[in-house]
Design a protein around this motif. Structure first.
Motif, PDB file in Angstrom:
ATOM      1  N   VAL A  90      22.894  -2.093  18.313  1.00  0.00           N
ATOM      2  CA  VAL A  90      21.501  -1.880  18.678  1.00  0.00           C
ATOM      3  C   VAL A  90      20.936  -0.794  17.770  1.00  0.00           C
ATOM      4  O   VAL A  90      21.255   0.380  17.912  1.00  0.00           O
ATOM      5  N   GLY A  91      20.144  -1.226  16.798  1.00  0.00           N
ATOM      6  CA  GLY A  91      19.569  -0.315  15.813  1.00  0.00           C
ATOM      7  C   GLY A  91      20.114  -0.609  14.426  1.00  0.00           C
ATOM      8  O   GLY A  91      21.309  -0.853  14.254  1.00  0.00           O
ATOM      9  N   SER A  92      19.223  -0.599  13.432  1.00  0.00           N
ATOM     10  CA  SER A  92      19.649  -0.964  12.081  1.00  0.00           C
ATOM     11  C   SER A  92      19.425   0.159  11.075  1.00  0.00           C
ATOM     12  O   SER A  92      19.188  -0.089   9.902  1.00  0.00           O
ATOM     13  N   HIS A 117       9.987  -4.537  13.011  1.00  0.00           N
ATOM     14  CA  HIS A 117       9.948  -5.810  12.304  1.00  0.00           C
ATOM     15  C   HIS A 117      10.739  -5.803  10.997  1.00  0.00           C
ATOM     16  O   HIS A 117      10.975  -6.854  10.420  1.00  0.00           O
ATOM     17  N   LYS A 118      11.155  -4.618  10.516  1.00  0.00           N
ATOM     18  CA  LYS A 118      12.000  -4.530   9.327  1.00  0.00           C
ATOM     19  C   LYS A 118      13.260  -3.748   9.672  1.00  0.00           C
ATOM     20  O   LYS A 118      13.187  -2.735  10.366  1.00  0.00           O
ATOM     21  N   PRO A 119      14.403  -4.183   9.178  1.00  0.00           N
ATOM     22  CA  PRO A 119      15.626  -3.417   9.412  1.00  0.00           C
ATOM     23  C   PRO A 119      15.684  -2.199   8.486  1.00  0.00           C
ATOM     24  O   PRO A 119      15.013  -2.155   7.462  1.00  0.00           O
ATOM     25  N   VAL A 137      17.092  -0.660   0.062  1.00  0.00           N
ATOM     26  CA  VAL A 137      17.532  -0.806   1.454  1.00  0.00           C
ATOM     27  C   VAL A 137      17.614  -2.282   1.811  1.00  0.00           C
ATOM     28  O   VAL A 137      18.595  -2.740   2.405  1.00  0.00           O
ATOM     29  N   MET A 138      16.594  -3.043   1.436  1.00  0.00           N
ATOM     30  CA  MET A 138      16.582  -4.465   1.776  1.00  0.00           C
ATOM     31  C   MET A 138      17.717  -5.210   1.069  1.00  0.00           C
ATOM     32  O   MET A 138      18.271  -6.162   1.619  1.00  0.00           O
ATOM     33  N   THR A 153      15.299  -8.972  14.461  1.00  0.00           N
ATOM     34  CA  THR A 153      14.271  -7.935  14.486  1.00  0.00           C
ATOM     35  C   THR A 153      13.323  -8.171  15.661  1.00  0.00           C
ATOM     36  O   THR A 153      13.401  -9.200  16.342  1.00  0.00           O
ATOM     37  N   ASN A 154      12.417  -7.215  15.852  1.00  0.00           N
ATOM     38  CA  ASN A 154      11.457  -7.277  16.961  1.00  0.00           C
ATOM     39  C   ASN A 154      12.174  -7.425  18.304  1.00  0.00           C
ATOM     40  O   ASN A 154      11.693  -8.114  19.201  1.00  0.00           O
TER      41      ASN A 154
END
Length: 190
Positions: A90-92, A117-119, A137-138, A153-154
């Motif tokens: 839970v959490g990125s 909406h973005k990790p 990061v992406m 996400t979300n």
């Protein structure tokens, strides 16, 4: 070992060595406080009585990670045989991404649940672009997905599912990496 690989001109071995213990070298090579964590205690700097002469470990880590980016696709780390176990993260942010990578390498199925909406957590929303480009990061997140990590996400933990409900959904373990969250303002004038 990774520095020796660079010295020997074997950049592939260098980055693969780093990734044995750090799945985010392109991030850490840019934002970790190596001056305090590594270079301050470096024996090379101490023997010269000059911390500026310490091994520039962050710059070397960044070099190896950037070299890998220039080559195109990153190699997917070795993943052990499936254990049949499922792990929810839970959490990125940095902790969530690291745990996801480490548990996936051990053969567990991993799903990251991210509220936004973005990790990336603080890597995306807290560190400015000039210090840590979002594309880096992406790219690291994409590499995790290539390893087989699922990203949702979300997904606001605690609202859409509680920890108990994640266990009820068949997860064998839950790692909570929600980060610092929203700022807490002190409401002090001036």
């Amino acid at each position: 070992a990774f520095i020796n690989a660079i010295i020997e001109g074997n950049n592939r071995d260098s980055i693969n060595t780093i990734k044995l213990t750090n799945i985010l070298p392109a991030v850490c090579g840019r934002v970790c406080p190596q001056e305090e964590q590594c270079q301050k205690t470096c024996v090379v700097g101490k023997s010269n009585k000059d911390v500026a002469k310490a091994v520039q470990i962050g710059k070397l880590e960044r070099f190896a990670a950037d070299w890998e980016m220039e080559q195109g696709e990153a190699e997917v780390p070795v993943i052990k045989a499936s254990t049949g176990k499922r792990v929810a993260v839970v959490g990125s942010g940095p902790a969530g991404l690291t745990v996801a990578a480490d548990t996936r390498r051990e053969g567990h199925d991993v799903t990251i649940f991210e509220a936004l909406h973005k990790p990336g957590g603080v890597l995306i929303y807290g560190i400015p672009e000039f210090r840590l480009p979002k594309r880096i990061v992406m790219r690291e997140v994409k590499n995790l997905q290539k390893m087989g990590v699922t990203l949702r996400t979300n997904y606001v933990g605690g609202k859409l599912s509680t920890i108990d409900e994640l266990f009820d959904e068949g997860f064998d373990a839950v790692f909570v990496a929600t980060g610092a969250g929203l700022p807490l303002f002190m409401h002090i004038p001036g």
